[in-house]
Design a protein around this motif. Structure first.
Motif, PDB file in Angstrom:
ATOM      1  N   MET A 101      -0.033 -47.193  52.774  1.00  0.00           N
ATOM      2  CA  MET A 101      -0.760 -45.961  52.410  1.00  0.00           C
ATOM      3  C   MET A 101      -2.333 -46.682  52.053  1.00  0.00           C
ATOM      4  SD  MET A 101      -0.137 -43.841  49.119  1.00  0.00           S
ATOM      5  CE  MET A 101       1.488 -43.134  49.002  1.00  0.00           C
ATOM      6  N   SER A 102      -3.050 -46.069  52.357  1.00  0.00           N
ATOM      7  CA  SER A 102      -4.707 -46.547  52.080  1.00  0.00           C
ATOM      8  C   SER A 102      -4.901 -46.465  50.712  1.00  0.00           C
ATOM      9  CB  SER A 102      -5.673 -45.942  53.013  1.00  0.00           C
ATOM     10  OG  SER A 102      -6.016 -44.564  52.525  1.00  0.00           O
ATOM     11  N   TYR A 103      -6.010 -47.295  50.476  1.00  0.00           N
ATOM     12  CA  TYR A 103      -6.571 -47.501  49.220  1.00  0.00           C
ATOM     13  C   TYR A 103      -7.026 -46.295  48.523  1.00  0.00           C
ATOM     14  CZ  TYR A 103      -9.310 -49.232  45.319  1.00  0.00           C
ATOM     15  OH  TYR A 103      -9.791 -49.273  43.842  1.00  0.00           O
ATOM     16  N   GLN A 104      -7.671 -45.332  49.363  1.00  0.00           N
ATOM     17  CA  GLN A 104      -8.425 -44.260  49.085  1.00  0.00           C
ATOM     18  C   GLN A 104      -7.154 -43.114  48.645  1.00  0.00           C
ATOM     19  OE1 GLN A 104     -10.930 -43.077  52.385  1.00  0.00           O
ATOM     20  NE2 GLN A 104     -12.615 -44.235  51.307  1.00  0.00           N
ATOM     21  N   VAL A 105      -6.112 -43.021  49.436  1.00  0.00           N
ATOM     22  CA  VAL A 105      -5.139 -42.389  49.052  1.00  0.00           C
ATOM     23  C   VAL A 105      -4.366 -42.517  48.014  1.00  0.00           C
ATOM     24  CG1 VAL A 105      -2.696 -41.445  49.872  1.00  0.00           C
ATOM     25  CG2 VAL A 105      -4.729 -41.749  51.599  1.00  0.00           C
ATOM     26  N   GLU A 106      -4.224 -44.201  47.623  1.00  0.00           N
ATOM     27  CA  GLU A 106      -3.807 -44.394  46.175  1.00  0.00           C
ATOM     28  C   GLU A 106      -4.338 -43.963  45.052  1.00  0.00           C
ATOM     29  OE1 GLU A 106      -3.147 -48.595  46.527  1.00  0.00           O
ATOM     30  OE2 GLU A 106      -1.688 -48.586  48.233  1.00  0.00           O
ATOM     31  N   LEU A 107      -5.686 -44.018  45.454  1.00  0.00           N
ATOM     32  CA  LEU A 107      -6.589 -43.386  44.208  1.00  0.00           C
ATOM     33  C   LEU A 107      -6.526 -42.007  44.047  1.00  0.00           C
ATOM     34  CD1 LEU A 107      -9.868 -45.517  44.797  1.00  0.00           C
ATOM     35  CD2 LEU A 107      -8.016 -45.837  43.143  1.00  0.00           C
ATOM     36  N   LEU A 108      -6.481 -41.212  45.151  1.00  0.00           N
ATOM     37  CA  LEU A 108      -6.353 -39.925  45.075  1.00  0.00           C
ATOM     38  C   LEU A 108      -5.129 -39.378  44.283  1.00  0.00           C
ATOM     39  CD1 LEU A 108      -7.474 -36.818  45.738  1.00  0.00           C
ATOM     40  CD2 LEU A 108      -5.910 -37.105  47.712  1.00  0.00           C
ATOM     41  N   VAL A 109      -3.962 -40.105  44.704  1.00  0.00           N
ATOM     42  CA  VAL A 109      -2.630 -39.822  43.955  1.00  0.00           C
ATOM     43  C   VAL A 109      -2.689 -40.170  42.535  1.00  0.00           C
ATOM     44  CG1 VAL A 109      -0.128 -40.449  43.705  1.00  0.00           C
ATOM     45  CG2 VAL A 109      -1.385 -40.183  46.101  1.00  0.00           C
ATOM     46  N   ARG A 110      -3.454 -41.332  42.340  1.00  0.00           N
ATOM     47  CA  ARG A 110      -3.195 -41.695  40.833  1.00  0.00           C
ATOM     48  C   ARG A 110      -4.283 -40.830  40.011  1.00  0.00           C
ATOM     49  NH1 ARG A 110      -7.677 -46.172  39.587  1.00  0.00           N
ATOM     50  NH2 ARG A 110      -8.798 -44.281  39.860  1.00  0.00           N
ATOM     51  N   ASP A 111      -5.167 -40.125  40.697  1.00  0.00           N
ATOM     52  CA  ASP A 111      -5.988 -39.493  40.003  1.00  0.00           C
ATOM     53  C   ASP A 111      -5.550 -37.985  39.668  1.00  0.00           C
ATOM     54  OD1 ASP A 111      -8.058 -41.249  39.635  1.00  0.00           O
ATOM     55  OD2 ASP A 111      -9.294 -40.439  41.297  1.00  0.00           O
ATOM     56  N   MET A 112      -4.736 -37.401  40.796  1.00  0.00           N
ATOM     57  CA  MET A 112      -4.139 -36.282  40.533  1.00  0.00           C
ATOM     58  C   MET A 112      -2.988 -36.477  39.634  1.00  0.00           C
ATOM     59  SD  MET A 112      -3.906 -34.909  44.530  1.00  0.00           S
ATOM     60  CE  MET A 112      -3.499 -33.314  44.142  1.00  0.00           C
ATOM     61  N   LEU A 113      -2.230 -37.500  39.344  1.00  0.00           N
ATOM     62  CA  LEU A 113      -1.152 -37.513  38.414  1.00  0.00           C
ATOM     63  C   LEU A 113      -1.759 -37.766  37.099  1.00  0.00           C
ATOM     64  CD1 LEU A 113       1.261 -40.242  40.262  1.00  0.00           C
ATOM     65  CD2 LEU A 113       1.660 -37.655  39.832  1.00  0.00           C
ATOM     66  N   THR A 114      -2.843 -38.217  36.925  1.00  0.00           N
ATOM     67  CA  THR A 114      -3.466 -38.488  35.915  1.00  0.00           C
ATOM     68  C   THR A 114      -4.045 -36.834  35.311  1.00  0.00           C
ATOM     69  OG1 THR A 114      -4.343 -40.428  36.185  1.00  0.00           O
ATOM     70  CG2 THR A 114      -5.450 -39.378  34.521  1.00  0.00           C
ATOM     71  N   ALA A 115      -4.508 -36.224  36.144  1.00  0.00           N
ATOM     72  CA  ALA A 115      -4.957 -34.659  35.996  1.00  0.00           C
ATOM     73  C   ALA A 115      -3.649 -33.812  35.374  1.00  0.00           C
ATOM     74  CB  ALA A 115      -5.673 -34.313  37.214  1.00  0.00           C
ATOM     75  N   ALA A 116      -2.587 -34.178  36.217  1.00  0.00           N
ATOM     76  CA  ALA A 116      -1.464 -33.307  35.902  1.00  0.00           C
ATOM     77  C   ALA A 116      -1.124 -33.606  34.411  1.00  0.00           C
ATOM     78  CB  ALA A 116      -0.289 -33.756  36.929  1.00  0.00           C
ATOM     79  N   LEU A 117      -0.946 -34.873  34.165  1.00  0.00           N
ATOM     80  CA  LEU A 117      -0.532 -35.450  32.801  1.00  0.00           C
ATOM     81  C   LEU A 117      -1.528 -34.755  31.728  1.00  0.00           C
ATOM     82  CD1 LEU A 117       1.266 -37.178  31.205  1.00  0.00           C
ATOM     83  CD2 LEU A 117      -0.236 -39.048  31.353  1.00  0.00           C
ATOM     84  N   ALA A 118      -2.958 -34.959  32.044  1.00  0.00           N
ATOM     85  CA  ALA A 118      -4.019 -34.376  31.333  1.00  0.00           C
ATOM     86  C   ALA A 118      -3.579 -32.797  30.751  1.00  0.00           C
ATOM     87  CB  ALA A 118      -5.202 -34.658  31.451  1.00  0.00           C
TER      88      ALA A 118
END
Length: 55
Positions: free
Chosen positions: A1-18
């Protein structure tokens, strides 16, 4: 998985949690943050370096 995809997934999970924790106000804040990011990206794309011409 590329670094940008990892960042996107992390950001989306953070947004879902928030959203789960804070409700609709978090969604509105996330939308404003994303819009600001898009505006900043477009501004960066449009900016030209001195002496650089359009191709």
């Amino acid at each position: 998985m590329s670094y940008q995809v990892e960042l996107l997934v992390r950001d989306m999970l953070t947004a879902a949690l928030a959203l789960r924790v804070f409700g609709p106000a978090a969604l509105a804040a996330a939308r404003r943050a994303m819009a600001a990011g898009v505006r900043a990206g477009v501004s960066e794309i449009r900016r030209q370096q001195p002496g650089e011409g359009r191709r």
